[in-house]
Design an enzyme around this catalytic site. Structure first.
Site, PDB file in Angstrom:
ATOM      1  N   SER A   1      58.303 120.526  17.064  1.00  0.00           N
ATOM      2  CA  SER A   1      58.705 119.467  16.131  1.00  0.00           C
ATOM      3  C   SER A   1      58.108 119.672  14.746  1.00  0.00           C
ATOM      4  O   SER A   1      58.638 119.174  13.767  1.00  0.00           O
ATOM      5  CB  SER A   1      58.283 118.095  16.670  1.00  0.00           C
ATOM      6  OG  SER A   1      56.877 117.998  16.728  1.00  0.00           O
ATOM      7  N   ASN A   2      57.003 120.423  14.651  1.00  0.00           N
ATOM      8  CA  ASN A   2      56.278 120.463  13.375  1.00  0.00           C
ATOM      9  C   ASN A   2      56.821 121.468  12.363  1.00  0.00           C
ATOM     10  O   ASN A   2      56.440 121.428  11.203  1.00  0.00           O
ATOM     11  CB  ASN A   2      54.779 120.701  13.611  1.00  0.00           C
ATOM     12  CG  ASN A   2      54.485 122.009  14.315  1.00  0.00           C
ATOM     13  OD1 ASN A   2      55.360 122.574  14.970  1.00  0.00           O
ATOM     14  ND2 ASN A   2      53.268 122.486  14.182  1.00  0.00           N
TER      15      ASN A   2
ATOM     16  N   LYS B   1      67.093 124.712  23.495  1.00  0.00           N
ATOM     17  CA  LYS B   1      66.964 123.318  23.879  1.00  0.00           C
ATOM     18  C   LYS B   1      66.583 122.597  22.586  1.00  0.00           C
ATOM     19  O   LYS B   1      65.450 122.683  22.114  1.00  0.00           O
ATOM     20  CB  LYS B   1      65.873 123.165  24.943  1.00  0.00           C
ATOM     21  CG  LYS B   1      65.790 121.783  25.558  1.00  0.00           C
ATOM     22  CD  LYS B   1      64.680 120.997  24.904  1.00  0.00           C
ATOM     23  CE  LYS B   1      64.712 119.535  25.259  1.00  0.00           C
ATOM     24  NZ  LYS B   1      63.979 118.727  24.272  1.00  0.00           N
TER      25      LYS B   1
ATOM     26  N   HIS C   1      65.521 120.153  19.612  1.00  0.00           N
ATOM     27  CA  HIS C   1      64.418 119.186  19.613  1.00  0.00           C
ATOM     28  C   HIS C   1      64.917 117.785  19.282  1.00  0.00           C
ATOM     29  O   HIS C   1      65.595 117.584  18.279  1.00  0.00           O
ATOM     30  CB  HIS C   1      63.336 119.614  18.614  1.00  0.00           C
ATOM     31  CG  HIS C   1      61.987 119.102  19.004  1.00  0.00           C
ATOM     32  ND1 HIS C   1      61.667 117.778  19.006  1.00  0.00           N
ATOM     33  CD2 HIS C   1      60.899 119.762  19.462  1.00  0.00           C
ATOM     34  CE1 HIS C   1      60.417 117.630  19.416  1.00  0.00           C
ATOM     35  NE2 HIS C   1      59.928 118.818  19.713  1.00  0.00           N
TER      36      HIS C   1
ATOM     37  N   GLY D   1      54.729 124.426  21.498  1.00  0.00           N
ATOM     38  CA  GLY D   1      54.452 123.002  21.647  1.00  0.00           C
ATOM     39  C   GLY D   1      53.145 122.745  22.356  1.00  0.00           C
ATOM     40  O   GLY D   1      52.172 123.492  22.174  1.00  0.00           O
ATOM     41  N   SER D   2      53.146 121.724  23.187  1.00  0.00           N
ATOM     42  CA  SER D   2      51.903 121.281  23.825  1.00  0.00           C
ATOM     43  C   SER D   2      51.529 122.167  25.003  1.00  0.00           C
ATOM     44  O   SER D   2      52.370 122.851  25.586  1.00  0.00           O
ATOM     45  CB  SER D   2      52.087 119.857  24.336  1.00  0.00           C
ATOM     46  OG  SER D   2      52.981 119.855  25.440  1.00  0.00           O
TER      47      SER D   2
ATOM     48  N   GLU E   1      53.488 129.229  23.206  1.00  0.00           N
ATOM     49  CA  GLU E   1      52.409 129.108  22.226  1.00  0.00           C
ATOM     50  C   GLU E   1      52.026 127.635  22.250  1.00  0.00           C
ATOM     51  O   GLU E   1      52.858 126.770  21.982  1.00  0.00           O
ATOM     52  CB  GLU E   1      52.923 129.563  20.854  1.00  0.00           C
ATOM     53  CG  GLU E   1      51.823 129.705  19.836  1.00  0.00           C
ATOM     54  CD  GLU E   1      51.989 128.749  18.688  1.00  0.00           C
ATOM     55  OE1 GLU E   1      51.315 127.689  18.711  1.00  0.00           O
ATOM     56  OE2 GLU E   1      52.786 129.044  17.781  1.00  0.00           O
TER      57      GLU E   1
ATOM     58  N   CYS F   1      49.740 124.388  14.137  1.00  0.00           N
ATOM     59  CA  CYS F   1      49.058 124.941  15.309  1.00  0.00           C
ATOM     60  C   CYS F   1      47.826 125.731  14.898  1.00  0.00           C
ATOM     61  O   CYS F   1      46.971 126.029  15.717  1.00  0.00           O
ATOM     62  CB  CYS F   1      50.007 125.808  16.130  1.00  0.00           C
ATOM     63  SG  CYS F   1      50.979 126.916  15.126  1.00  0.00           S
TER      64      CYS F   1
ATOM     65  N   GLU G   1      42.323 119.816  21.864  1.00  0.00           N
ATOM     66  CA  GLU G   1      43.008 119.721  20.577  1.00  0.00           C
ATOM     67  C   GLU G   1      43.389 118.270  20.282  1.00  0.00           C
ATOM     68  O   GLU G   1      43.926 117.573  21.145  1.00  0.00           O
ATOM     69  CB  GLU G   1      44.279 120.580  20.598  1.00  0.00           C
ATOM     70  CG  GLU G   1      45.007 120.595  19.252  1.00  0.00           C
ATOM     71  CD  GLU G   1      46.289 121.427  19.266  1.00  0.00           C
ATOM     72  OE1 GLU G   1      46.735 121.830  20.349  1.00  0.00           O
ATOM     73  OE2 GLU G   1      46.841 121.645  18.167  1.00  0.00           O
TER      74      GLU G   1
END
Lengths: 485, 485
Positions: free
Chosen positions: B118-119, B144, B146, B201-202, B225, B262, B350
């Site tokens: 998303s970032n 996929k 976002h 992402g997470s 990642e 990130c 994080e």
């Protein structure tokens, strides 16, 4: 045992950190020293391996040479900069925002556990390609010594240890253990300081290690090379023109080393209705003398797996293994149609040994379907006249989709140790189709890139320094060069 | 949904087979066309993304340029032969046994599923690096899309589709879906024809996909990642000489883009007892205006994760996020000692957003211990005077052991798109430390080598032909050259 494993791995980790301070050139030198020690091993090595594996002396002498060549050539590729490729992008201070100087090299992943194979007691075992490539990458190595050739493994292990001592490297750089049970091997793979695994052997063994490694709190890469049936596809014109030649060459490849190669061509796909060919095939197989296999367990599995396969519906035995001597493997052949083959996955199972399944196709569509339905393979082979190959563009595409190496008019049992070799392939041939276990590129399995941003020349690893003191090929601002900056 | 997924993947597989017939050069041309289409997108793209993500227009304009550059520069590296490196070993007919001609190139793995972040709604999403590198590798892509920037994703997806249509490629080369639930996303990853996954992402999301992919009957590679706290280590002399500068630069990097990178430096390791520095740090943080985060969910998680972390024992809040406006993130700082940090793993979690944890060390040994105990990171940074760095050889070694990129006297938030960039790192930063998700080398995640043995020139892929029609760098008999054979 757990405490022993912990000590072993802790030592390997210390050795790894000390290897991190070595240059590509120093590691290449160490590898040459190891090659020297192996070269210096005399008759004892060959005789011991011969007694333990039943492999002929001439074959073992050749395999020793290959093993030495692996150490030297992987070291040479490392030292040339053609494997762990260095990239440099110089600073652009005038850009907005300014671009910093960035340089990338590779470091070893950490301690690697190696599980060797029984069928190559030198080239894929203690001092084999996995150990050589891991040390080239900058990793320490713990070998799980193979029980089927324990004395050979110890002689080889001692040679590596001598070289490491002479060169003054940390004692934990290489170790070999012979765990008495499977659990101890698994404990090794589970240890948090172990960072990668190399395996050559059965699907069951390789997949089990892969699963254990992925279920760790910190998953680690496992390269398992797990065998293959290496289909050979014969095109109609080729079959029409040289049925006897194809039959004889196929049998020679199938029975080489009692069929105990991971590249053994276990499936032969041919046009239907070739009586001359079938006759020649059976005649050639009948002329091959049964030989002792690596050990009695392998010989017993050979017969058992063959019986399972030939017991499938619509499989006809063309030539049966006639020897009943214990531990001996005899060439055997079975026949089935493309329809049967396409309908029954059990016919794709590997029978480790000199067993070939002939699959007859009635039309090009069936040939394509077989290529589309076969599992991932180390190799696939096409035998065809040069002119007819042009009609099979899609077939070649489907075949390439399933293998790591495609051969035209040859046989897959020889695996050259060269940079262009890919010895790997889509699952289930291997656990990661992006890596090879033969050739200098096998080093990449055990190394990871690290970028250095804005680091003063004095603190850069040798391979990244402006002067290019190692004389490596480097990608500098998009051009490959051996020059200094 | 299952039937839709099956149709989608089947189309992607057909497109993949058709991509297999393209050369490196043709794919580079397609990538330039896609870049052209993105370049041609006007204000609508930027405005839509701005509305959906709250990222400033200037930042989005820059990110659009970066995204275009990714497509072009990955294509250029592919076309130059510096990423998917070709190796040729010519025949040695006079050797005993004769050595055949062997040549190695790369093919795409198959259809790739991409989960964007998303970032970075452009550079790490629909038309981002994963999609670009997969197409470069010769894979078809299913994104996929976002949910946090759905309209932006559609505009970008349409641009890619237009380029594919104009160039006459198979319609299944690229597709984008917006599954309404997690299960549908997982079905995509489980489909037998899907051969790789790219995720940004997470940790929870990336690790879940990794596990699903490894538990398939045929495991497939997943490059996830998953973020990082990117520690910055400040050495004593540097701190003594420029406390205010370090504080201000750190806060600037920490709060860039409301800390939503990130590579955001979430941990700052400093010598103990620096009052001037702490004062400057808090002052600088106080001057940063709170900003809207990407979406309300991220803002809520930011506060929640920060509260969890600062609720740990012996953690002192230096500067608290003062904004209570919904969806807004304000800079925040906490402080702890090396002892506390080393004893509590929860302090390594994080906190996605502009939150920094200052960790004070009392002696060099503690500094080394922190480097040894931190988890795998995308980046680590050392701020030190050039002269003092020499005393920290072991520290640098331990730090390098934990990260994919090490920076001296800079900050990690900028990630250059260059060949020398490694954007990856040891687990849990990524699922495979051997690959990068930024820079042309990211293409290697999605390609596998294939060797061609004894294949007539007419049937070789263009990159392997004697004439070197694509003008690639190639390793021929151990030398890198752009010449024909």
């Amino acid at each position: 045992m757990r405490e022993e494993i912990n000590q072993l791995v802790t030592q390997a980790h210390e050795a790894y950190l000390s290897l991190r301070k070595t240059t590509f050139k120093q590691r290449a030198e160490l590898m040459n020293l190891i090659a020297d020690e192996i070269e210096a091993l005399g008759e004892e090595l060959i005789q011991t391996a011969h007694e333990e594996t039943h492999l002929p002396v001439a074959r073992l002498t050749g395999e020793k040479g290959r093993t030495i060549f692996q150490w030297r050539s992987y070291g040479a590729a490392l030292a040339a900069g053609t494997v762990l490729d260095v990239r440099i992008d110089t600073a652009l201070p005038e850009r907005t925002p300014a671009r910093p100087d960035i340089r990338k090299t590779y470091v070893g992943l950490g301690p690697v556990v190696v599980f060797g194979a029984s069928n190559f007691p030198f080239a894929f075992s203690t001092a084999g390609g996995d150990t050589a490539s891991a040390i080239a990458a900058g990793c320490s190595v713990i070998v799980k010594g193979h029980d089927a050739h324990k004395k050979t493994a110890q002689i080889m292990g001692d040679a590596i240890t001598r070289a490491i001592q002479k060169a003054g490297y940390h004692a934990g750089t290489f170790a070999q253990v012979f765990p008495t049970n499977r659990q101890a091997s698994q404990e090794l793979v589970k240890h948090p300081l172990v960072k990668a695994v190399g395996f050559t052997g059965s699907y069951a063994g390789g997949k089990a290690l892969f699963d254990i490694a992925n279920q760790r709190p910190e998953p680690i890469p496992v390269f398992s090379e797990m065998g293959s049936v290496n289909p050979v596809f014969v095109l109609p014109e080729k079959m029409k023109n040289s049925p006897v030649e194809v039959a004889q060459q196929y049998i020679a490849s199938l029975t080489l080393g009692v069929g105990q190669f991971c590249t053994n061509p276990g499936i032969l796909v041919v046009p239907a209705g070739q009586q001359d060919f079938q006759k020649a095939l059976v005649e050639a197989a009948a002329q091959v003398a049964p030989c002792k296999m690596l050990h009695e367990g392998i010989a017993a599995s050979y017969v058992q797996n063959m019986n399972t396969l030939t017991a499938q519906e619509n499989v006809e035995i063309l030539h049966s293994a006639s020897s009943t001597e214990k531990g001996v493997g005899a060439a055997a052949l079975a026949f089935t149609t493309a329809e049967t083959f396409l309908a029954n996955q059990a016919l794709q199972e590997e029978v480790f040994g000199p067993f070939g399944l002939v699959v007859a196709y009635s039309n090009p569509k069936q040939l394509e379907e077989i290529a589309q339905k076969i599992h991932g393979q180390l190799t696939c082979t096409v035998l065809g006249e040069e002119a007819e190959i042009a009609q099979y563009e899609d077939l070649i595409l489907y075949i390439t989709d399933k293998c790591g190496r495609i051969l035209f008019n040859g046989f897959p049992t020889g695996v050259e140790v060269v940079s262009s070799m890919h010895h790997g392939g889509p699952f289930p041939a291997c656990t990661d189709s992006r890596f090879t276990s033969v050739g200098p590129d096998s080093i990449r399995r055990f190394a990871r890139p690290v970028s250095y941003q804005n680091v003063p020349d004095a603190y850069l690893p040798a391979e990244l320094k402006n002067a290019n003191p190692l004389g490596l090929y480097r990608l500098v601002d998009g051009k490959i060069t051996q020059e200094a900056l």
